[in-house]
Design a protein around this motif. Structure first.
Motif, PDB file in Angstrom:
ATOM      1  N   VAL A   1       0.834  -1.195   0.000  1.00 12.29           N
ATOM      2  CA  VAL A   1       0.000   0.000   0.000  1.00 12.29           C
ATOM      3  C   VAL A   1       0.871   1.248   0.000  1.00 12.29           C
ATOM      4  CG1 VAL A   1      -1.823   1.244   1.204  1.00 12.29           C
ATOM      5  CG2 VAL A   1      -1.814  -1.257   1.202  1.00 12.29           C
ATOM      6  N   GLU A   2       0.637   2.078  -0.991  1.00 10.62           N
ATOM      7  CA  GLU A   2       1.337   3.343  -1.143  1.00 10.62           C
ATOM      8  C   GLU A   2       0.270   4.410  -1.315  1.00 10.62           C
ATOM      9  OE1 GLU A   2       3.720   2.513  -4.598  1.00 10.62           O
ATOM     10  OE2 GLU A   2       5.100   1.234  -3.477  1.00 10.62           O
ATOM     11  N   GLY A   3      -0.014   5.161  -0.245  1.00 15.44           N
ATOM     12  CA  GLY A   3      -1.125   6.102  -0.291  1.00 15.44           C
ATOM     13  C   GLY A   3      -2.422   5.322  -0.334  1.00 15.44           C
ATOM     14  N   GLY A   4      -3.328   5.661  -1.217  1.00 14.24           N
ATOM     15  CA  GLY A   4      -4.579   4.925  -1.352  1.00 14.24           C
ATOM     16  C   GLY A   4      -4.527   3.857  -2.421  1.00 14.24           C
ATOM     17  N   MET A   5      -3.333   3.558  -2.915  1.00 11.68           N
ATOM     18  CA  MET A   5      -3.161   2.562  -3.975  1.00 11.68           C
ATOM     19  C   MET A   5      -2.501   1.300  -3.426  1.00 11.68           C
ATOM     20  SD  MET A   5      -4.314   4.027  -6.639  1.00 11.68           S
ATOM     21  CE  MET A   5      -4.829   5.692  -6.907  1.00 11.68           C
ATOM     22  N   GLY A   6      -2.846   0.181  -4.010  1.00  8.66           N
ATOM     23  CA  GLY A   6      -2.227  -1.087  -3.660  1.00  8.66           C
ATOM     24  C   GLY A   6      -1.522  -1.664  -4.868  1.00  8.66           C
TER      25      GLY A   6
ATOM     26  N   VAL B   1      -7.109  -7.547  -1.984  1.00 10.83           N
ATOM     27  CA  VAL B   1      -8.121  -6.600  -1.516  1.00 10.83           C
ATOM     28  C   VAL B   1      -8.978  -6.167  -2.701  1.00 10.83           C
ATOM     29  CG1 VAL B   1      -6.782  -5.709   0.442  1.00 10.83           C
ATOM     30  CG2 VAL B   1      -6.496  -4.677  -1.811  1.00 10.83           C
ATOM     31  N   SER B   2     -10.092  -5.558  -2.410  1.00 12.64           N
ATOM     32  CA  SER B   2     -10.997  -5.085  -3.451  1.00 12.64           C
ATOM     33  C   SER B   2     -10.610  -3.689  -3.920  1.00 12.64           C
ATOM     34  CB  SER B   2     -12.433  -5.041  -2.917  1.00 12.64           C
ATOM     35  OG  SER B   2     -12.829  -6.316  -2.466  1.00 12.64           O
ATOM     36  N   GLY B   3     -10.911  -3.412  -5.185  1.00 14.36           N
ATOM     37  CA  GLY B   3     -10.642  -2.084  -5.705  1.00 14.36           C
ATOM     38  C   GLY B   3     -10.806  -2.020  -7.210  1.00 14.36           C
ATOM     39  N   THR B   4     -10.340  -0.925  -7.774  1.00  7.79           N
ATOM     40  CA  THR B   4     -10.398  -0.695  -9.208  1.00  7.79           C
ATOM     41  C   THR B   4      -8.978  -0.652  -9.759  1.00  7.79           C
ATOM     42  OG1 THR B   4     -12.411   0.609  -8.939  1.00  7.79           O
ATOM     43  CG2 THR B   4     -11.215   0.878 -11.012  1.00  7.79           C
ATOM     44  N   VAL B   5      -8.749  -1.378 -10.835  1.00  5.45           N
ATOM     45  CA  VAL B   5      -7.418  -1.407 -11.462  1.00  5.45           C
ATOM     46  C   VAL B   5      -7.134  -0.035 -12.069  1.00  5.45           C
ATOM     47  CG1 VAL B   5      -5.989  -2.488 -13.241  1.00  5.45           C
ATOM     48  CG2 VAL B   5      -7.624  -3.883 -11.945  1.00  5.45           C
ATOM     49  N   VAL B   6      -6.022   0.573 -11.640  1.00  4.31           N
ATOM     50  CA  VAL B   6      -5.650   1.896 -12.164  1.00  4.31           C
ATOM     51  C   VAL B   6      -4.393   1.833 -13.031  1.00  4.31           C
ATOM     52  CG1 VAL B   6      -6.780   3.198 -10.329  1.00  4.31           C
ATOM     53  CG2 VAL B   6      -4.392   2.499 -10.046  1.00  4.31           C
ATOM     54  N   ASP B   7      -3.665   0.709 -12.966  1.00  5.14           N
ATOM     55  CA  ASP B   7      -2.456   0.550 -13.775  1.00  5.14           C
ATOM     56  C   ASP B   7      -2.091  -0.921 -13.815  1.00  5.14           C
ATOM     57  OD1 ASP B   7      -0.243   1.246 -15.325  1.00  5.14           O
ATOM     58  OD2 ASP B   7       0.946   1.989 -13.636  1.00  5.14           O
ATOM     59  N   VAL B   8      -1.445  -1.340 -14.898  1.00  3.84           N
ATOM     60  CA  VAL B   8      -0.914  -2.696 -15.005  1.00  3.84           C
ATOM     61  C   VAL B   8       0.538  -2.599 -15.440  1.00  3.84           C
ATOM     62  CG1 VAL B   8      -3.147  -3.796 -15.482  1.00  3.84           C
ATOM     63  CG2 VAL B   8      -1.733  -3.001 -17.384  1.00  3.84           C
TER      64      VAL B   8
ATOM     65  N   ALA C   1      -9.905  -0.028   2.860  1.00  6.61           N
ATOM     66  CA  ALA C   1      -8.605  -0.293   3.470  1.00  6.61           C
ATOM     67  C   ALA C   1      -8.702  -1.242   4.659  1.00  6.61           C
ATOM     68  CB  ALA C   1      -7.944   1.015   3.890  1.00  6.61           C
ATOM     69  N   ALA C   2      -9.874  -1.380   5.255  1.00  4.37           N
ATOM     70  CA  ALA C   2     -10.051  -2.291   6.388  1.00  4.37           C
ATOM     71  C   ALA C   2      -9.818  -3.748   5.979  1.00  4.37           C
ATOM     72  CB  ALA C   2     -11.439  -2.121   6.996  1.00  4.37           C
TER      73      ALA C   2
ATOM     74  N   LEU D   1      -5.303  -9.662   6.319  1.00  6.96           N
ATOM     75  CA  LEU D   1      -4.125 -10.233   5.664  1.00  6.96           C
ATOM     76  C   LEU D   1      -2.949 -10.298   6.641  1.00  6.96           C
ATOM     77  CD1 LEU D   1      -4.393  -8.248   2.321  1.00  6.96           C
ATOM     78  CD2 LEU D   1      -5.218 -10.565   2.793  1.00  6.96           C
ATOM     79  N   MET D   2      -1.963 -11.121   6.302  1.00  5.99           N
ATOM     80  CA  MET D   2      -0.788 -11.290   7.149  1.00  5.99           C
ATOM     81  C   MET D   2       0.215 -10.164   6.944  1.00  5.99           C
ATOM     82  SD  MET D   2       0.005 -15.371   6.702  1.00  5.99           S
ATOM     83  CE  MET D   2      -0.515 -15.527   4.992  1.00  5.99           C
ATOM     84  N   ASP D   3       0.876  -9.768   8.026  1.00  8.32           N
ATOM     85  CA  ASP D   3       2.002  -8.852   7.882  1.00  8.32           C
ATOM     86  C   ASP D   3       3.229  -9.676   7.495  1.00  8.32           C
ATOM     87  OD1 ASP D   3       3.016 -10.018  10.242  1.00  8.32           O
ATOM     88  OD2 ASP D   3       2.529  -8.280  11.467  1.00  8.32           O
ATOM     89  N   GLU D   4       4.362  -9.028   7.258  1.00 13.61           N
ATOM     90  CA  GLU D   4       5.546  -9.734   6.769  1.00 13.61           C
ATOM     91  C   GLU D   4       6.016 -10.823   7.724  1.00 13.61           C
ATOM     92  OE1 GLU D   4       9.967  -8.884   4.924  1.00 13.61           O
ATOM     93  OE2 GLU D   4       8.635  -7.209   5.300  1.00 13.61           O
ATOM     94  N   SER D   5       6.015 -10.539   9.005  1.00 11.32           N
ATOM     95  CA  SER D   5       6.452 -11.511  10.003  1.00 11.32           C
ATOM     96  C   SER D   5       5.565 -12.764   9.989  1.00 11.32           C
ATOM     97  CB  SER D   5       6.455 -10.864  11.387  1.00 11.32           C
ATOM     98  OG  SER D   5       6.768 -11.805  12.370  1.00 11.32           O
TER      99      SER D   5
END
Length: 124
Positions: A14-19, A68-75, A104-105, A110-114
């Motif tokens: 997650v970078e800002g509101g983008m995943g 997560v759910s969302g709208t594709v903004v780039d590929v 974002a909830a 989901l799992m964190d890196e650890s």
């Protein structure tokens, strides 16, 4: 920046509101050499847990599910000519798609890196 992982070895950074969505190093190592990636069109809605892309390797074809759910903004159009980027740099140049998060909830499930490292450790 937050990165979360699924049990099916996808990640969302997650970078800002983008995943930024891709597959983990563990997943690419299990697939073997990636030879083709099919990505969704920009503007498509994706739902958490549903197929968002397809990756084919010398071993098999596999679904890549949206963490997560969302709208594709780039590929990652570079994968069309260089699908091996998934093997070379799965969490960097080998990303699949970017989505604008709907909720974002969903990241909380989901799992964190650890936790992901612990999970993947028991799969080998």
């Amino acid at each position: 920046m937050t990165t979360r992982y699924t049990r099916s070895h996808e990640y969302v950074r997650v970078e800002g509101g983008m995943g930024v969505v891709g597959i983990t190093d563990y997943a690419q190592s299990q697939l073997g050499d990636v030879v083709f990636v099919e990505l969704p069109p920009v503007g498509q809605s994706v739902s958490a847990g549903a197929e968002a892309a397809t990756v084919e390797s010398v071993k098999a074809a596999s679904e890549v599910n949206a963490p997560v759910s969302g709208t594709v903004v780039d590929v990652n159009s570079a994968l069309a000519d260089s699908p091996g980027l998934v093997n070379e740099d799965p969490s960097g140049k080998g990303w699949f798609l970017k989505i604008k998060l709907t909720d974002a909830a969903e990241l909380d499930s989901l799992m964190d890196e650890s936790a992901y490292r612990e999970y993947a450790k028991f799969l080998d």
